[in-house]
Design a protein around this motif. Structure first.
Motif, mmCIF file in Angstrom:
data_model
loop_
_atom_site.group_PDB
_atom_site.id
_atom_site.type_symbol
_atom_site.label_atom_id
_atom_site.label_comp_id
_atom_site.label_asym_id
_atom_site.label_seq_id
_atom_site.Cartn_x
_atom_site.Cartn_y
_atom_site.Cartn_z
ATOM 1 N N UNK A 96 60.161 9.662 57.983
ATOM 2 C CA UNK A 96 60.414 10.400 56.749
ATOM 3 C C UNK A 96 59.405 10.020 55.675
ATOM 4 N N UNK A 97 58.632 10.988 55.265
ATOM 5 C CA UNK A 97 57.629 10.776 54.216
ATOM 6 C C UNK A 97 57.802 11.852 53.157
ATOM 7 N N UNK A 98 57.802 11.442 51.892
ATOM 8 C CA UNK A 98 57.905 12.366 50.767
ATOM 9 C C UNK A 98 56.617 12.300 49.939
ATOM 10 N N UNK A 99 56.089 13.484 49.639
ATOM 11 C CA UNK A 99 54.876 13.576 48.833
ATOM 12 C C UNK A 99 55.231 14.253 47.508
ATOM 13 N N UNK A 100 54.989 13.563 46.418
ATOM 14 C CA UNK A 100 55.315 14.056 45.083
ATOM 15 C C UNK A 100 54.047 14.043 44.241
ATOM 16 N N UNK A 101 53.774 15.145 43.563
ATOM 17 C CA UNK A 101 52.603 15.218 42.693
ATOM 18 C C UNK A 101 53.057 15.186 41.237
ATOM 19 N N UNK A 102 52.488 14.273 40.469
ATOM 20 C CA UNK A 102 52.732 14.234 39.030
ATOM 21 C C UNK A 102 51.509 14.832 38.349
ATOM 22 N N UNK A 103 51.716 15.934 37.680
ATOM 23 C CA UNK A 103 50.676 16.783 37.088
ATOM 24 C C UNK A 103 49.859 17.472 38.178
ATOM 25 N N UNK A 104 49.321 18.615 37.812
ATOM 26 C CA UNK A 104 48.607 19.450 38.782
ATOM 27 C C UNK A 104 47.567 20.261 38.012
ATOM 28 N N UNK A 105 46.582 19.540 37.461
ATOM 29 C CA UNK A 105 45.673 20.158 36.510
ATOM 30 C C UNK A 105 44.344 20.583 37.081
ATOM 31 N N UNK A 106 43.698 21.486 36.351
ATOM 32 C CA UNK A 106 42.339 21.920 36.676
ATOM 33 C C UNK A 106 41.320 20.965 36.073
ATOM 34 N N UNK A 107 40.217 20.781 36.779
ATOM 35 C CA UNK A 107 39.055 20.119 36.193
ATOM 36 C C UNK A 107 38.327 21.105 35.290
ATOM 37 N N UNK A 108 37.880 20.629 34.135
ATOM 38 C CA UNK A 108 37.149 21.444 33.175
ATOM 39 C C UNK A 108 35.912 20.694 32.725
ATOM 40 N N UNK A 109 35.023 21.371 31.987
ATOM 41 C CA UNK A 109 33.863 20.701 31.423
ATOM 42 C C UNK A 109 32.659 20.738 32.341
ATOM 43 N N UNK A 110 32.133 19.561 32.705
ATOM 44 C CA UNK A 110 30.909 19.468 33.485
ATOM 45 C C UNK A 110 31.039 20.193 34.826
#
Length: 467
Positions: A29-43
């Protein structure tokens, strides 16, 4: 149970915030949780990461927990869903309302940019395609679930308890507390998200946190103080000088947060007689929609109920024709527009028409990321390429750092100083290399925190084993 954390963004940069938390509960049993899910911006080298595959299939992620709705924290969500994610997306109530506004706008801009690139033939990809579309956003939105501040929610059959605390950064922004219950031990992980300023007249102070086993803390201003002792006086000075030149003051304001804070100050200072009553044009469709959310979430800010941003002389510009008509507007007048880093939005045509006018003033009121047009103007470039032309910079360029929505160094240390004991591990994230390292050094050498880490992109850490 073993717990590990991988840094998929906001490592040695201020963008692309994504943290992958893996809970290995047992051999099967493995659980994968993502905290924030943002785009890269800038360079460009950062933006290219948006096209790179994640180190796991999107369908393997069970939960996404958002600190807030800014695109560098939420903007990858439609891509994650497009790639197979079908889990729950948890955020605060105001963030849930903001997501549909911001992500539909993000998709629309990507579709327009791809269409323009195909028309002009300058894309390396044939045909150019957006990272995601407005239809992808519509498929994503039903997965969003809102949670009130300070209301614990049990997840993953009791393995995880989530609590949102007010971060004071933008409306709905949150500090994420995750409590993990293992077979033998209980651990607490805290993700600061983006922390706001103390004594903000619109939003509440960041909630004090006193305990954590593992802490992730932002470091946007980890190397400098950006507080203005008297923000009202600074605003009066900039506006008065701009109006005295008989020109237009163009304020580059982020649609979420900064626009509303500026309107608060303009409303107050005009009512107090400290500023002349000149026309104020709010030319940001997203900024207007965001302002309309405040009456719906009176508990999430200090301003109470009603139309809190209306005042004599203010006009909210919704039609594109009226926006373009402002290009011929002479002063004295104020235009508040976005985006705040001058990377897109209606402010671009205002900028194109006003950079070369000595009587006009451009005011930057927030952080300008490396590689953006705003950073280049902040650094004093004398001409800027826009729409295929080199435009001379003859207008006045001013900046008010104290209006940033990010806590500065002193405020970060004030918030961190409320911990009763140092976390067993503290990760310094969401900062360019110098600010991140400066904050880490202060925590190690001045505050005697024993284990402070500035992680690299894609770096993975085993936090606990056999708990």
């Amino acid at each position: 149970m073993d717990i590990s954390l991988q840094f998929l963004g906001a490592a040695h940069c201020v963008t692309g915030s994504k943290y992958l938390l893996t809970l290995d509960h047992n051999a099967t049993q493995r659980h994968q949780v993502m905290v924030d899910c943002g785009l890269f911006q800038g360079l460009k080298e950062l933006r290219m990461r948006n096209r790179e595959p994640l180190p796991l299939p999107a369908a393997d992620v069970e939960l996404v927990i958002l600190t807030h709705a800014h695109i560098d924290h939420s903007g990858y969500l439609p891509k994650l869903v497009r790639d197979g994610f079908r889990g729950r997306i948890l955020c605060t109530e105001a963030t849930a309302d903001l997501l549909s506004i911001m992500l539909l706008d993000s998709a629309k801009l990507q579709e327009e940019e791809a269409a323009f690139a195909n028309k002009k033939g300058y894309s390396k990809h044939h045909p150019a395609e957006p990272l995601y579309t407005q239809a992808d956003v519509e498929h994503m939105l039903p997965l969003v679930e809102s949670v009130a501040y300070d209301a614990p929610v049990d997840l993953l059959d009791g393995l995880l308890t989530l609590t949102f605390r007010d971060a004071g950064h933008i409306i709905g922004s949150a500090i994420v507390e995750l409590e993990v219950q293992g077979a033998q031990q209980h651990k607490k992980l805290v993700f600061s998200g983006d922390l706001g300023r103390y004594d903000n007249p619109v939003l509440f102070d960041p909630t004090p946190i006193t305990t954590a086993d593992v802490l992730l803390v932002e470091s946007t201003y980890g190397d400098r103080d950006a507080r203005i002792e008297d923000p009202e006086a600074e605003m009066v000075q900039v506006v008065t000088e701009a109006m005295a030149r008989g020109g237009v003051l163009l304020i580059a304001a982020f649609a979420v947060g900064r626009t509303q804070t500026l309107l608060y100050y303009l409303k107050k200072l005009i009512a107090d007689g400290r500023l002349p009553q000149v026309p104020v044009y709010v030319d940001s469709p997203m900024g207007i929609r965001v302002s309309d959310l405040y009456p719906r979430h009176p508990a999430a800010h200090r301003l109470g109920h009603g139309n809190v941003f209306d005042f004599p002389g203010v006009r909210f510009v919704t039609e594109a024709r009226e926006s373009k008509g402002l290009n011929s507007k002479s002063g004295p007048a104020i235009i508040v527009s976005s985006s705040g880093m001058l990377t897109g939005g209606r402010i671009i045509h205002h900028l194109f028409n006003r950079l070369s006018r000595p009587q006009d003033t451009l005011l930057l009121v927030g952080y300008q990321a490396e590689g953006t047009r705003g950073r280049r103007l902040q650094n004093g470039e004398t001409e800027i390429k826009m729409f295929g032309e080199m435009v001379p910079v003859r207008c006045q360029v001013k900046q008010l750092q104290g209006f940033s929505a990010h806590a500065d160094r002193s405020e970060l240390l004030r918030w961190l100083g409320q911990f009763e004991a140092p976390p067993k591990r503290a990760f310094i994230v969401h900062g360019e290399p110098e600010p991140a390292e400066a904050l880490a050094k202060a925590l190690r050498e001045v505050h005697n925190w024993p284990n402070v880490i500035v992680p690299d992109y894609l770096e993975r850490h085993v936090l606990f084993e056999g708990i």
